[in-house]
Write a protein that holds these residues in place. Structure first.
Motif, PDB file in Angstrom:
ATOM      1  N   LEU A  58       0.973  -1.316  -0.037  1.00 29.52           N
ATOM      2  CA  LEU A  58      -0.031  -0.009  -0.083  1.00 29.52           C
ATOM      3  C   LEU A  58       1.029   1.193  -0.021  1.00 29.52           C
ATOM      4  CD1 LEU A  58      -2.443  -0.844   2.791  1.00 29.52           C
ATOM      5  CD2 LEU A  58      -3.154  -0.222   0.450  1.00 29.52           C
ATOM      6  N   SER A  59       0.465   2.390  -0.592  1.00 28.83           N
ATOM      7  CA  SER A  59       1.086   3.598  -0.523  1.00 28.83           C
ATOM      8  C   SER A  59       0.257   4.314   0.660  1.00 28.83           C
ATOM      9  CB  SER A  59       0.966   4.453  -1.726  1.00 28.83           C
ATOM     10  OG  SER A  59      -0.377   4.546  -1.934  1.00 28.83           O
ATOM     11  N   VAL A  60       0.829   5.489   1.130  1.00 27.00           N
ATOM     12  CA  VAL A  60       0.223   6.220   2.376  1.00 27.00           C
ATOM     13  C   VAL A  60      -1.170   6.724   1.881  1.00 27.00           C
ATOM     14  CG1 VAL A  60       0.505   8.362   3.804  1.00 27.00           C
ATOM     15  CG2 VAL A  60       2.571   6.964   3.347  1.00 27.00           C
ATOM     16  N   TRP A  61      -1.220   7.199   0.543  1.00 26.24           N
ATOM     17  CA  TRP A  61      -2.536   7.762   0.258  1.00 26.24           C
ATOM     18  C   TRP A  61      -3.441   6.626  -0.113  1.00 26.24           C
ATOM     19  CZ3 TRP A  61      -4.822   6.349  -4.132  1.00 26.24           C
ATOM     20  CH2 TRP A  61      -4.307   5.924  -5.241  1.00 26.24           C
ATOM     21  N   GLU A  62      -3.243   5.554  -0.518  1.00 25.18           N
ATOM     22  CA  GLU A  62      -3.959   4.284  -0.495  1.00 25.18           C
ATOM     23  C   GLU A  62      -4.511   3.960   0.856  1.00 25.18           C
ATOM     24  OE1 GLU A  62      -2.474   1.950  -4.503  1.00 25.18           O
ATOM     25  OE2 GLU A  62      -1.237   1.756  -2.530  1.00 25.18           O
ATOM     26  N   PHE A  63      -3.852   3.961   1.738  1.00 24.18           N
ATOM     27  CA  PHE A  63      -4.399   3.737   3.075  1.00 24.18           C
ATOM     28  C   PHE A  63      -5.355   4.757   3.734  1.00 24.18           C
ATOM     29  CE2 PHE A  63      -4.043   4.222   7.655  1.00 24.18           C
ATOM     30  CZ  PHE A  63      -4.555   2.991   8.105  1.00 24.18           C
ATOM     31  N   ASP A  64      -4.882   5.949   3.500  1.00 23.82           N
ATOM     32  CA  ASP A  64      -5.777   7.100   3.872  1.00 23.82           C
ATOM     33  C   ASP A  64      -7.203   6.882   3.041  1.00 23.82           C
ATOM     34  OD1 ASP A  64      -3.768   8.189   5.263  1.00 23.82           O
ATOM     35  OD2 ASP A  64      -3.262   9.639   4.031  1.00 23.82           O
ATOM     36  N   MET A  65      -7.255   6.716   1.886  1.00 28.82           N
ATOM     37  CA  MET A  65      -8.411   6.693   1.115  1.00 28.82           C
ATOM     38  C   MET A  65      -9.265   5.455   1.590  1.00 28.82           C
ATOM     39  SD  MET A  65      -8.673   8.798  -1.736  1.00 28.82           S
ATOM     40  CE  MET A  65      -9.534   7.893  -2.832  1.00 28.82           C
ATOM     41  N   LEU A  66      -8.494   4.176   1.903  1.00 27.69           N
ATOM     42  CA  LEU A  66      -9.164   3.092   2.414  1.00 27.69           C
ATOM     43  C   LEU A  66      -9.936   3.188   3.912  1.00 27.69           C
ATOM     44  CD1 LEU A  66      -7.261   0.057   0.822  1.00 27.69           C
ATOM     45  CD2 LEU A  66      -9.398   1.084  -0.028  1.00 27.69           C
ATOM     46  N   ALA A  67      -8.870   3.800   4.389  1.00 28.58           N
ATOM     47  CA  ALA A  67      -9.337   3.949   6.050  1.00 28.58           C
ATOM     48  C   ALA A  67     -10.280   5.111   6.064  1.00 28.58           C
ATOM     49  CB  ALA A  67      -7.965   4.507   6.808  1.00 28.58           C
ATOM     50  N   THR A  68     -10.429   6.204   5.271  1.00 27.03           N
ATOM     51  CA  THR A  68     -11.386   7.023   5.427  1.00 27.03           C
ATOM     52  C   THR A  68     -12.765   6.371   5.352  1.00 27.03           C
ATOM     53  OG1 THR A  68      -9.844   8.720   5.019  1.00 27.03           O
ATOM     54  CG2 THR A  68     -12.454   9.187   4.283  1.00 27.03           C
ATOM     55  N   LEU A  69     -12.918   5.490   4.030  1.00 28.58           N
ATOM     56  CA  LEU A  69     -14.102   4.838   3.726  1.00 28.58           C
ATOM     57  C   LEU A  69     -14.316   3.759   5.106  1.00 28.58           C
ATOM     58  CD1 LEU A  69     -13.443   4.040  -0.005  1.00 28.58           C
ATOM     59  CD2 LEU A  69     -15.447   5.490   1.027  1.00 28.58           C
ATOM     60  N   ARG A  70     -13.487   3.252   5.241  1.00 32.03           N
ATOM     61  CA  ARG A  70     -13.765   2.256   6.706  1.00 32.03           C
ATOM     62  C   ARG A  70     -14.012   2.908   7.764  1.00 32.03           C
ATOM     63  NH1 ARG A  70     -15.429  -0.085  10.243  1.00 32.03           N
ATOM     64  NH2 ARG A  70     -14.616  -2.092  11.191  1.00 32.03           N
ATOM     65  N   ARG A  71     -13.632   4.169   8.190  1.00 32.90           N
ATOM     66  CA  ARG A  71     -14.130   5.031   9.372  1.00 32.90           C
ATOM     67  C   ARG A  71     -15.633   5.568   9.226  1.00 32.90           C
ATOM     68  NH1 ARG A  71      -9.241   7.791   8.482  1.00 32.90           N
ATOM     69  NH2 ARG A  71     -10.623   9.525   8.112  1.00 32.90           N
ATOM     70  N   ALA A  72     -15.990   5.416   7.884  1.00 26.77           N
ATOM     71  CA  ALA A  72     -17.408   5.969   7.513  1.00 26.77           C
ATOM     72  C   ALA A  72     -18.357   4.870   8.308  1.00 26.77           C
ATOM     73  CB  ALA A  72     -17.460   6.127   6.100  1.00 26.77           C
ATOM     74  N   GLY A  73     -17.883   3.518   8.380  1.00 29.45           N
ATOM     75  CA  GLY A  73     -18.748   2.583   8.784  1.00 29.45           C
ATOM     76  C   GLY A  73     -19.566   2.061   7.686  1.00 29.45           C
ATOM     77  N   ALA A  74     -20.378   0.919   8.104  1.00 24.70           N
ATOM     78  CA  ALA A  74     -20.798   0.021   7.054  1.00 24.70           C
ATOM     79  C   ALA A  74     -22.143   0.907   6.305  1.00 24.70           C
ATOM     80  CB  ALA A  74     -21.611  -1.163   7.672  1.00 24.70           C
ATOM     81  N   PRO A  75     -22.187   1.102   5.139  1.00 28.08           N
ATOM     82  CA  PRO A  75     -21.696   0.096   4.127  1.00 28.08           C
ATOM     83  C   PRO A  75     -20.422   0.716   3.348  1.00 28.08           C
ATOM     84  CG  PRO A  75     -23.414   1.349   3.023  1.00 28.08           C
ATOM     85  CD  PRO A  75     -23.347   1.857   4.613  1.00 28.08           C
ATOM     86  N   TYR A  76     -19.670   1.417   4.140  1.00 32.12           N
ATOM     87  CA  TYR A  76     -18.380   1.868   3.778  1.00 32.12           C
ATOM     88  C   TYR A  76     -18.220   2.539   2.620  1.00 32.12           C
ATOM     89  CZ  TYR A  76     -17.647  -1.866   7.270  1.00 32.12           C
ATOM     90  OH  TYR A  76     -17.781  -2.613   8.295  1.00 32.12           O
ATOM     91  N   CYS A  77     -19.186   3.653   2.782  1.00 29.11           N
ATOM     92  CA  CYS A  77     -19.317   4.294   1.238  1.00 29.11           C
ATOM     93  C   CYS A  77     -19.797   5.798   1.589  1.00 29.11           C
ATOM     94  CB  CYS A  77     -20.921   3.740   0.756  1.00 29.11           C
ATOM     95  SG  CYS A  77     -21.473   3.988  -0.810  1.00 29.11           S
ATOM     96  N   LEU A  78     -18.932   6.573   0.599  1.00 28.72           N
ATOM     97  CA  LEU A  78     -18.799   7.962   0.896  1.00 28.72           C
ATOM     98  C   LEU A  78     -19.190   8.616  -0.666  1.00 28.72           C
ATOM     99  CD1 LEU A  78     -16.127   8.713   3.473  1.00 28.72           C
ATOM    100  CD2 LEU A  78     -18.484   8.760   3.768  1.00 28.72           C
ATOM    101  N   SER A  79     -19.457   9.892  -0.754  1.00 32.65           N
ATOM    102  CA  SER A  79     -19.404  10.538  -1.960  1.00 32.65           C
ATOM    103  C   SER A  79     -18.035  11.158  -2.261  1.00 32.65           C
ATOM    104  CB  SER A  79     -20.345  11.620  -1.915  1.00 32.65           C
ATOM    105  OG  SER A  79     -19.705  12.872  -1.114  1.00 32.65           O
ATOM    106  N   PRO A  80     -17.582  11.287  -3.315  1.00 34.87           N
ATOM    107  CA  PRO A  80     -16.308  11.759  -3.835  1.00 34.87           C
ATOM    108  C   PRO A  80     -16.040  13.222  -3.098  1.00 34.87           C
ATOM    109  CG  PRO A  80     -17.279  10.726  -5.923  1.00 34.87           C
ATOM    110  CD  PRO A  80     -18.341  10.883  -4.724  1.00 34.87           C
ATOM    111  N   THR A  81     -17.287  13.880  -3.024  1.00 37.44           N
ATOM    112  CA  THR A  81     -17.053  15.101  -2.239  1.00 37.44           C
ATOM    113  C   THR A  81     -16.652  15.031  -0.718  1.00 37.44           C
ATOM    114  OG1 THR A  81     -18.571  16.152  -3.755  1.00 37.44           O
ATOM    115  CG2 THR A  81     -17.997  17.260  -1.700  1.00 37.44           C
TER     116      THR A  81
END
Length: 184
Positions: A58-81
């Motif tokens: 993983l790169s740092v930015w990849e982790f940041d993106m995946l972790a941001t989605l994970r922290r959002a909680g199920a269903p691990y989904c956010l808008s690009p905004t």
């Protein structure tokens, strides 16, 4: 009342401060001490964390993106905004990163049921599995990086950095890219 002083070894910033004191004795360069140390610590931390993520492919930015989605909680989904706002990157950078994560099979882009003109970003099953493993390794790597500090010292450092960060954020300039875009 006596003041307890803590002995410490000289660091690279001490040498810089001595040079400035010699070259510009008329100038109080003491602000360079904490800022220089924070910058050097940040660079060393980034190196160590990047090496940890590289072991996980993983790169740092990849982790940041995946972790941001994970922290959002199920269903691990956010808008690009929402992703853009959290990660503080330009819309062009966000688009490129989403494409890369989608190519790796770690995210899916889905139609937004609330707005037919936009998409949502969701962790895929592979992305969720990867970030679950990565966050555990990441926390242990951070714990190891902080091991040289006492619990009291760490609590004090954390409190001081929090106060300073709030002060700096209140002075920050407005976002230069106010339109993150809705398509990614």
């Amino acid at each position: 009342m006596s003041r307890k002083t803590t002995e410490r070894a000289d660091d690279a910033v001490d040498a810089i401060l001595r040079q400035w004191a010699r070259e510009r004795p008329d100038l109080d360069v003491s602000p360079m001490g904490p800022i220089g140390r924070l910058k050097r610590c940040a660079a060393l931390l980034e190196q160590a964390l990047a090496a940890n993520f590289a072991r996980l492919e993983l790169s740092v930015w990849e982790f940041d993106m995946l972790a941001t989605l994970r922290r959002a909680g199920a269903p691990y989904c956010l808008s690009p905004t929402e992703l853009f706002s959290t990660l503080m990157v330009t819309s062009g950078t966000m688009t490129h990163r989403l494409k890369r994560l989608e190519e790796r099979g770690w995210i899916e882009r889905l139609p937004n049921p609330q707005d037919a003109r936009s998409l949502l970003v969701r962790l895929s099953a592979d992305g969720l599995a990867r970030v679950e493993r990565a966050v555990e390794t990441h926390v242990e790597a951070e714990r190891a990086l902080l091991a040289g500090l006492s619990a009291e010292g760490l609590a004090t450092l954390d409190a001081q950095l929090s106060r300073w960060m709030v002060a700096l954020e209140s002075r920050a300039a407005p976002d230069p890219d106010p339109d993150p875009g809705t398509e990614a």
